[in-house]
Write an enzyme that holds these catalytic residues in place. Structure first.
Site, PDB file in Angstrom:
ATOM      1  CE  LYS A 206       4.100   6.620   3.439  1.00  0.00           C
ATOM      2  NZ  LYS A 206       3.944   6.326   4.879  1.00  0.00           N
TER       3      LYS A 206
ATOM      4  CG  HIS B  82      -3.639   3.378   1.220  1.00  0.00           C
ATOM      5  ND1 HIS B  82      -2.895   3.603   0.082  1.00  0.00           N
ATOM      6  CD2 HIS B  82      -2.893   3.850   2.251  1.00  0.00           C
ATOM      7  CE1 HIS B  82      -1.749   4.166   0.399  1.00  0.00           C
ATOM      8  NE2 HIS B  82      -1.723   4.334   1.717  1.00  0.00           N
ATOM      9  CG  HIS B  83      -4.037   7.890   2.357  1.00  0.00           C
ATOM     10  ND1 HIS B  83      -4.073   7.972   3.736  1.00  0.00           N
ATOM     11  CD2 HIS B  83      -2.801   7.411   2.030  1.00  0.00           C
ATOM     12  CE1 HIS B  83      -2.906   7.575   4.229  1.00  0.00           C
ATOM     13  NE2 HIS B  83      -2.123   7.228   3.220  1.00  0.00           N
TER      14      HIS B  83
ATOM     15  CG  ASP C 162      -2.440   2.338   6.837  1.00  0.00           C
ATOM     16  OD1 ASP C 162      -1.449   1.870   7.445  1.00  0.00           O
ATOM     17  OD2 ASP C 162      -2.371   3.320   6.087  1.00  0.00           O
TER      18      ASP C 162
ATOM     19  CG  HIS D 229      -0.330   0.075   2.534  1.00  0.00           C
ATOM     20  ND1 HIS D 229       0.296  -1.004   3.122  1.00  0.00           N
ATOM     21  CD2 HIS D 229      -0.217   1.099   3.421  1.00  0.00           C
ATOM     22  CE1 HIS D 229       0.768  -0.655   4.301  1.00  0.00           C
ATOM     23  NE2 HIS D 229       0.480   0.613   4.510  1.00  0.00           N
ATOM     24  CG  ASP D 230       2.265   3.462   2.917  1.00  0.00           C
ATOM     25  OD1 ASP D 230       1.382   4.082   2.293  1.00  0.00           O
ATOM     26  OD2 ASP D 230       2.340   3.437   4.155  1.00  0.00           O
TER      27      ASP D 230
ATOM     28  CG  HIS E 265       2.205   7.655  -0.400  1.00  0.00           C
ATOM     29  ND1 HIS E 265       1.541   8.644   0.306  1.00  0.00           N
ATOM     30  CD2 HIS E 265       1.630   6.481  -0.005  1.00  0.00           C
ATOM     31  CE1 HIS E 265       0.639   8.093   1.094  1.00  0.00           C
ATOM     32  NE2 HIS E 265       0.656   6.781   0.930  1.00  0.00           N
TER      33      HIS E 265
END
Length: 268
Positions: free
Chosen positions: A118, A176-177, A205, A114-115, A143
């Site tokens: 980054k 996811h945000h 998360d 998911h990240d 990201h």
């Protein structure tokens, strides 16, 4: 015994065994040649089936090494996602109908990515000890799209566009945000326009981030985390998923306690 221990399906085993009986000793060599060819092809297919999962594991390890403070976060998220998806399937909710075992395992393998975006965020932003200014926050928010682009390009280069695990990984990285009420980023999606995978990821998360110790903050007690998350029902979180999460919160607490991060020293 050779037929029984091969990689053939039961129906294929029956057909080969019948062929061997019909052929007798004279035709036995041809039967075993065919059996060998089928077995090799099935082994090659098994390796091809594992490739998307191996790819997801490799790039999630890259994310883990890029952001050391995540510790066991990625492993916990994988376990959380599996548990919540299984609970959704058991609940009889319409969105759980397509969560067969393969889909759940693909989701569990996808959420650690998911990240992944980054990896492209400059250290001056990613590792800044204090709050980010508006420009830095915009860079950090990027990201999500960067992660989706990384996964998409990787899928295309390996010709794995149809691989479910990488499809879910792209959804999770990009969305996811996003928030249930449409206030999230990068695209301001709302409700079920947000992919289920990303709605699951958003919930687990936040839970893990709040309940875990970081160099810039102490861990928040489990019950307090649940209370704060409940206030975001229908705002940040899918209300049905949040209710389901709260109904089996003890399972998530056990996962977090079994996979704790090493002790960290607060930043000065």
């Amino acid at each position: 015994e050779l037929v029984r221990d091969s990689l053939l399906s039961p129906s294929q085993q029956v057909l080969v065994a019948l062929a061997a009986l019909a052929a007798g000793a004279a035709g036995g060599g041809l039967v075993w040649f065919v059996l060998g060819q089928i077995t090799r092809r099935q082994r090659a297919q098994q390796q091809a089936d594992r490739l998307p999962f191996a790819t997801a594991t490799a790039i999630s390890e890259l994310a883990r090494r890029r952001d050391e403070e995540t510790g066991q976060h990625l492993e916990r998220c994988s376990l959380y996602a599996r548990e919540l998806a299984q609970a959704l399937r058991r609940s009889g909710h319409p969105e759980g109908a397509n969560l067969h075992d393969g889909a759940i395992e693909a989701l569990a393998a996808a959420v650690p990515l998911h990240d992944i975006g980054k990896v492209a965020i400059p250290d001056a932003v990613l590792r800044k000890p204090g709050p980010l200014d508006p420009d830095q926050r915009q860079v950090m928010n990027g990201h999500t799209t960067l992660g989706a682009e990384i996964i998409e390009r990787l899928s295309e280069s390996l010709r794995l566009e149809d691989a479910l695990v990488l499809h879910l990984a792209r959804e999770v990285a990009l969305c996811h945000h996003e928030n249930w009420d449409g206030s999230g980023y990068p695209n301001g999606l709302a409700g079920r326009a947000i992919p289920l995978s990303a709605r699951i990821m958003a919930l687990i998360d936040v839970y893990d981030a709040m309940a875990s110790q970081r160099v810039y903050k102490p861990a928040i007690p489990h019950e307090e985390v649940l209370g704060e998350m409940a206030q975001q029902r229908g705002r940040k979180f899918d209300p049905d998923l949040l209710d389901l999460f709260l109904s089996c919160e003890a399972t998530f607490r056990r996962i977090r306690e079994a996979h704790q991060d090493p002790l960290v020293q607060p930043r000065r």
